[in-house]
Design a protein around this motif. Structure first.
Motif, PDB file in Angstrom:
ATOM      1  N   ILE B  43      -3.215   6.475   0.443  1.00 43.36           N
ATOM      2  CA  ILE B  43      -4.061   5.429  -0.290  1.00 43.36           C
ATOM      3  C   ILE B  43      -3.204   4.201  -0.387  1.00 43.36           C
ATOM      4  CG2 ILE B  43      -4.611   4.900  -2.693  1.00 43.36           C
ATOM      5  CD1 ILE B  43      -5.459   8.083  -2.715  1.00 43.36           C
ATOM      6  N   TYR B  44      -1.996   4.237  -0.655  1.00 46.54           N
ATOM      7  CA  TYR B  44      -1.271   2.993  -0.956  1.00 46.54           C
ATOM      8  C   TYR B  44      -1.024   2.094   0.193  1.00 46.54           C
ATOM      9  CZ  TYR B  44      -0.420   3.625  -5.844  1.00 46.54           C
ATOM     10  OH  TYR B  44      -0.661   3.745  -7.176  1.00 46.54           O
ATOM     11  N   ALA B  45      -0.848   2.722   1.364  1.00 45.92           N
ATOM     12  CA  ALA B  45      -0.626   1.897   2.714  1.00 45.92           C
ATOM     13  C   ALA B  45      -2.084   1.289   3.129  1.00 45.92           C
ATOM     14  CB  ALA B  45      -0.664   2.701   3.893  1.00 45.92           C
ATOM     15  N   SER B  46      -3.301   1.750   2.539  1.00 49.35           N
ATOM     16  CA  SER B  46      -4.611   1.118   2.895  1.00 49.35           C
ATOM     17  C   SER B  46      -4.574  -0.018   1.680  1.00 49.35           C
ATOM     18  CB  SER B  46      -5.704   2.202   2.786  1.00 49.35           C
ATOM     19  OG  SER B  46      -5.619   3.080   3.721  1.00 49.35           O
ATOM     20  N   LEU B  47      -4.291   0.395   0.537  1.00 41.82           N
ATOM     21  CA  LEU B  47      -4.430  -0.613  -0.614  1.00 41.82           C
ATOM     22  C   LEU B  47      -3.638  -1.797  -0.373  1.00 41.82           C
ATOM     23  CD1 LEU B  47      -4.578   1.575  -3.830  1.00 41.82           C
ATOM     24  CD2 LEU B  47      -6.315   0.219  -2.752  1.00 41.82           C
ATOM     25  N   ASP B  48      -2.486  -1.501   0.154  1.00 44.23           N
ATOM     26  CA  ASP B  48      -1.501  -2.730   0.705  1.00 44.23           C
ATOM     27  C   ASP B  48      -2.117  -3.561   1.575  1.00 44.23           C
ATOM     28  OD1 ASP B  48       1.019  -4.173   0.528  1.00 44.23           O
ATOM     29  OD2 ASP B  48       1.626  -2.757   2.192  1.00 44.23           O
ATOM     30  N   ARG B  49      -2.921  -2.910   2.675  1.00 42.08           N
ATOM     31  CA  ARG B  49      -3.710  -3.692   3.725  1.00 42.08           C
ATOM     32  C   ARG B  49      -4.783  -4.324   3.249  1.00 42.08           C
ATOM     33  NH1 ARG B  49      -3.359   0.252   7.345  1.00 42.08           N
ATOM     34  NH2 ARG B  49      -5.259   1.258   6.594  1.00 42.08           N
ATOM     35  N   LEU B  50      -5.537  -3.713   2.273  1.00 41.10           N
ATOM     36  CA  LEU B  50      -6.795  -4.407   1.882  1.00 41.10           C
ATOM     37  C   LEU B  50      -6.437  -5.709   0.828  1.00 41.10           C
ATOM     38  CD1 LEU B  50      -8.901  -1.246   0.625  1.00 41.10           C
ATOM     39  CD2 LEU B  50      -9.444  -3.035   2.297  1.00 41.10           C
ATOM     40  N   GLU B  51      -5.129  -5.476   0.218  1.00 43.25           N
ATOM     41  CA  GLU B  51      -4.538  -6.631  -0.611  1.00 43.25           C
ATOM     42  C   GLU B  51      -4.129  -7.847   0.199  1.00 43.25           C
ATOM     43  OE1 GLU B  51      -1.693  -5.210  -3.414  1.00 43.25           O
ATOM     44  OE2 GLU B  51      -1.872  -6.678  -4.865  1.00 43.25           O
ATOM     45  N   GLU B  52      -3.496  -7.352   1.192  1.00 44.62           N
ATOM     46  CA  GLU B  52      -3.008  -8.444   2.228  1.00 44.62           C
ATOM     47  C   GLU B  52      -4.279  -9.115   2.735  1.00 44.62           C
ATOM     48  OE1 GLU B  52       0.557  -7.566   4.934  1.00 44.62           O
ATOM     49  OE2 GLU B  52      -1.155  -7.684   6.231  1.00 44.62           O
ATOM     50  N   LYS B  53      -5.347  -8.463   2.983  1.00 39.40           N
ATOM     51  CA  LYS B  53      -6.716  -9.172   3.624  1.00 39.40           C
ATOM     52  C   LYS B  53      -7.317  -9.962   2.444  1.00 39.40           C
ATOM     53  CE  LYS B  53      -7.821  -5.567   6.872  1.00 39.40           C
ATOM     54  NZ  LYS B  53      -8.606  -4.215   7.113  1.00 39.40           N
ATOM     55  N   GLY B  54      -6.863  -9.775   1.097  1.00 37.20           N
ATOM     56  CA  GLY B  54      -7.848 -10.308   0.006  1.00 37.20           C
ATOM     57  C   GLY B  54      -8.870  -9.669  -0.570  1.00 37.20           C
ATOM     58  N   PHE B  55      -8.969  -8.242   0.003  1.00 36.41           N
ATOM     59  CA  PHE B  55     -10.152  -7.584  -0.575  1.00 36.41           C
ATOM     60  C   PHE B  55      -9.932  -6.840  -1.926  1.00 36.41           C
ATOM     61  CE2 PHE B  55     -11.874  -6.939   4.130  1.00 36.41           C
ATOM     62  CZ  PHE B  55     -11.953  -8.119   4.259  1.00 36.41           C
ATOM     63  N   VAL B  56      -8.811  -6.730  -2.257  1.00 31.46           N
ATOM     64  CA  VAL B  56      -8.512  -6.179  -3.486  1.00 31.46           C
ATOM     65  C   VAL B  56      -7.184  -6.943  -4.447  1.00 31.46           C
ATOM     66  CG1 VAL B  56      -9.371  -3.900  -3.037  1.00 31.46           C
ATOM     67  CG2 VAL B  56      -6.913  -4.369  -2.735  1.00 31.46           C
ATOM     68  N   LYS B  57      -7.257  -6.947  -5.739  1.00 34.90           N
ATOM     69  CA  LYS B  57      -5.952  -7.539  -6.234  1.00 34.90           C
ATOM     70  C   LYS B  57      -5.526  -6.490  -7.126  1.00 34.90           C
ATOM     71  CE  LYS B  57      -8.873 -10.292  -9.478  1.00 34.90           C
ATOM     72  NZ  LYS B  57      -8.969 -11.828  -9.980  1.00 34.90           N
ATOM     73  N   SER B  58      -4.331  -6.652  -7.510  1.00 31.51           N
ATOM     74  CA  SER B  58      -3.721  -5.515  -8.376  1.00 31.51           C
ATOM     75  C   SER B  58      -2.967  -6.525  -9.682  1.00 31.51           C
ATOM     76  CB  SER B  58      -2.781  -4.721  -7.545  1.00 31.51           C
ATOM     77  OG  SER B  58      -1.688  -5.766  -7.248  1.00 31.51           O
ATOM     78  N   ARG B  59      -2.919  -5.500 -10.763  1.00 34.43           N
ATOM     79  CA  ARG B  59      -2.328  -6.020 -11.876  1.00 34.43           C
ATOM     80  C   ARG B  59      -1.331  -4.757 -12.350  1.00 34.43           C
ATOM     81  NH1 ARG B  59      -4.964  -3.581 -16.367  1.00 34.43           N
ATOM     82  NH2 ARG B  59      -7.066  -2.907 -15.680  1.00 34.43           N
ATOM     83  N   GLN B  60      -0.305  -5.136 -13.046  1.00 32.37           N
ATOM     84  CA  GLN B  60       0.474  -4.045 -13.658  1.00 32.37           C
ATOM     85  C   GLN B  60      -0.185  -3.533 -14.836  1.00 32.37           C
ATOM     86  OE1 GLN B  60       4.761  -5.069 -13.399  1.00 32.37           O
ATOM     87  NE2 GLN B  60       4.331  -3.695 -11.420  1.00 32.37           N
ATOM     88  N   GLY B  61      -0.118  -2.002 -15.196  1.00 25.54           N
ATOM     89  CA  GLY B  61      -0.599  -1.590 -16.144  1.00 25.54           C
ATOM     90  C   GLY B  61       0.585  -1.007 -17.311  1.00 25.54           C
ATOM     91  N   GLU B  62       0.419   0.043 -18.063  1.00 21.70           N
ATOM     92  CA  GLU B  62       1.080   0.590 -18.852  1.00 21.70           C
ATOM     93  C   GLU B  62       2.042   1.572 -18.200  1.00 21.70           C
ATOM     94  OE1 GLU B  62      -2.114   1.018 -18.973  1.00 21.70           O
ATOM     95  OE2 GLU B  62      -2.512   3.157 -19.425  1.00 21.70           O
ATOM     96  N   ALA B  63       3.399   1.622 -18.870  1.00 19.88           N
ATOM     97  CA  ALA B  63       4.091   2.806 -18.234  1.00 19.88           C
ATOM     98  C   ALA B  63       4.075   3.744 -19.493  1.00 19.88           C
ATOM     99  CB  ALA B  63       5.714   2.218 -18.267  1.00 19.88           C
ATOM    100  N   THR B  64       3.949   5.230 -18.974  1.00 22.65           N
ATOM    101  CA  THR B  64       4.094   6.185 -19.976  1.00 22.65           C
ATOM    102  C   THR B  64       5.332   6.970 -19.588  1.00 22.65           C
ATOM    103  OG1 THR B  64       2.525   7.503 -18.406  1.00 22.65           O
ATOM    104  CG2 THR B  64       1.563   6.179 -20.086  1.00 22.65           C
ATOM    105  N   ARG B  65       5.545   7.794 -20.717  1.00 21.42           N
ATOM    106  CA  ARG B  65       6.745   8.759 -20.495  1.00 21.42           C
ATOM    107  C   ARG B  65       6.532   9.776 -19.313  1.00 21.42           C
ATOM    108  NH1 ARG B  65       8.581  13.218 -24.760  1.00 21.42           N
ATOM    109  NH2 ARG B  65      10.124  13.940 -23.585  1.00 21.42           N
ATOM    110  N   GLU B  66       5.048  10.433 -19.243  1.00 19.62           N
ATOM    111  CA  GLU B  66       4.835  11.280 -18.171  1.00 19.62           C
ATOM    112  C   GLU B  66       5.030  10.561 -16.902  1.00 19.62           C
ATOM    113  OE1 GLU B  66       0.073  11.286 -18.206  1.00 19.62           O
ATOM    114  OE2 GLU B  66       0.933  12.953 -18.422  1.00 19.62           O
ATOM    115  N   ARG B  67       4.944   9.491 -17.032  1.00 23.12           N
ATOM    116  CA  ARG B  67       5.185   8.693 -15.280  1.00 23.12           C
ATOM    117  C   ARG B  67       6.515   8.468 -15.120  1.00 23.12           C
ATOM    118  NH1 ARG B  67       0.533   6.619 -12.933  1.00 23.12           N
ATOM    119  NH2 ARG B  67       1.911   4.951 -12.061  1.00 23.12           N
ATOM    120  N   GLY B  68       7.385   8.859 -16.053  1.00 25.06           N
ATOM    121  CA  GLY B  68       8.934   8.591 -15.889  1.00 25.06           C
ATOM    122  C   GLY B  68       9.087   7.050 -16.074  1.00 25.06           C
ATOM    123  N   GLY B  69       8.337   6.295 -16.923  1.00 22.78           N
ATOM    124  CA  GLY B  69       8.495   4.838 -17.359  1.00 22.78           C
ATOM    125  C   GLY B  69       8.006   4.020 -16.387  1.00 22.78           C
ATOM    126  N   LYS B  70       7.502   4.511 -15.180  1.00 27.35           N
ATOM    127  CA  LYS B  70       6.713   3.844 -13.988  1.00 27.35           C
ATOM    128  C   LYS B  70       5.419   3.111 -14.517  1.00 27.35           C
ATOM    129  CE  LYS B  70      10.266   4.819 -11.409  1.00 27.35           C
ATOM    130  NZ  LYS B  70      10.490   6.100 -10.604  1.00 27.35           N
TER     131      LYS B  70
END
Lengths: 164, 106
Positions: B43-70
């Motif tokens: 999923i992330y490899a493909s999203l990285d490729r799609l982002e490089e092609k300009g087909f998707v864009k990403s934005r950082q969201g919230e970090a939660t405790r269950e995600r280990g602060g990520k």
């Protein structure tokens, strides 16, 4: 029986746990060590500590009891913070090494989210196994992508060198 | 611009989940609807490729405790991404239109 507090939750509220008189405790910043000396401990006391440990564990989501040693007459129990329930660090490292920082944070966060859910649902051991399984199946696509990018940049650099 | 099947699935999931499309929700969405669970890495490899092609864009969201602060990384589809997806789906529709399925025992 004596009443002692055994740690605190995230908000700093002390958690009360009743321990038998014979029990000795060592307090450390990130953990509580509880042990009973060999001469004092008897079967009843060992069982009592086991039960209290289980109760304390149920009462808190940030302290994990680990019965380190149940000897012939003694018991040694350690309460630790969440660190021992964290996902495997090596798996995290393998993933982060192959991705750009923002994606690395996101992918490990996603796996941590699943790990937290599966820890509660199936237990830590199975959740850890699933975490490793997801890491292994993720490595090849990420590695292929990383190699593809490197080759692409290599080709660009080679072309530029040929031209100039 | 050609899209792979996984890329089509990802773009469709991102549209369907808007504005809450991030790794876990995308993976669950695809699994629920196709019965196949792509690996987190693919999923992330493909999203990285799609982002490089300009087909998707990403934005950082919230970090939660269950995600280990990520932090979560939310994805949205761009106009070129929508165009590429539409063309790709239309190509499949054209190819499959009026097709008579022969030789398959039902």
């Amino acid at each position: 029986m004596s009443e002692d507090s055994a740690g605190s939750d995230d908000t700093g509220t002390p958690r009360k746990v009743v321990f038998p008189d014979k029990l000795q405790q060592i307090w450390l910043p990130d953990s509580v060590h509880v042990f009973v000396s060999h001469q004092d401990a008897d079967h009843e006391l060992v069982e009592s500590v086991k039960r209290l440990t289980r109760d304390a564990w149920k009462a808190s989501d940030h302290l994990t009891p680990q019965i380190m040693k149940v000897a012939h007459h003694g018991i040694y129990t350690r309460f630790t913070t969440l660190d021992d329930r964290d996902p495997p660090k090596l798996a995290e490292f393998l993933l982060t090494a192959l991705l750009k920082p923002s994606h690395a944070d996101a992918i490990t966060g996603d796996l941590n989210e699943r790990f937290a859910k599966e820890s509660q649902e199936f237990g830590q051991r199975r959740a850890t196994r699933l975490y490793w399984a997801r890491t292994w199946e993720s490595l090849w696509p990420l590695l292929r992508r990383a190699i593809g990018k490197a080759l692409k940049w290599g080709a660009v650099i080679a072309t530029v060198r040929r031209l100039f | 611009m050609e899209l792979t099947t996984l890329e089509q699935h990802l773009l469709l999931a991102i549209i369907g989940l808007h504005p809450n499309a991030y790794g876990v929700s995308i993976q669950d969405h695809i699994k629920d609807r196709t019965g196949r669970e792509p690996s987190t890495g693919s999923i992330y490899a493909s999203l990285d490729r799609l982002e490089e092609k300009g087909f998707v864009k990403s934005r950082q969201g919230e970090a939660t405790r269950e995600r280990g602060g990520k932090r979560k990384l939310y994805f949205t589809i761009t106009a070129p991404g929508q165009r590429a997806l539409r063309e790709s789906l239309q190509a499949i529709n054209s190819l499959s239109h009026g097709l008579r399925w022969k030789g398959a025992a039902v």
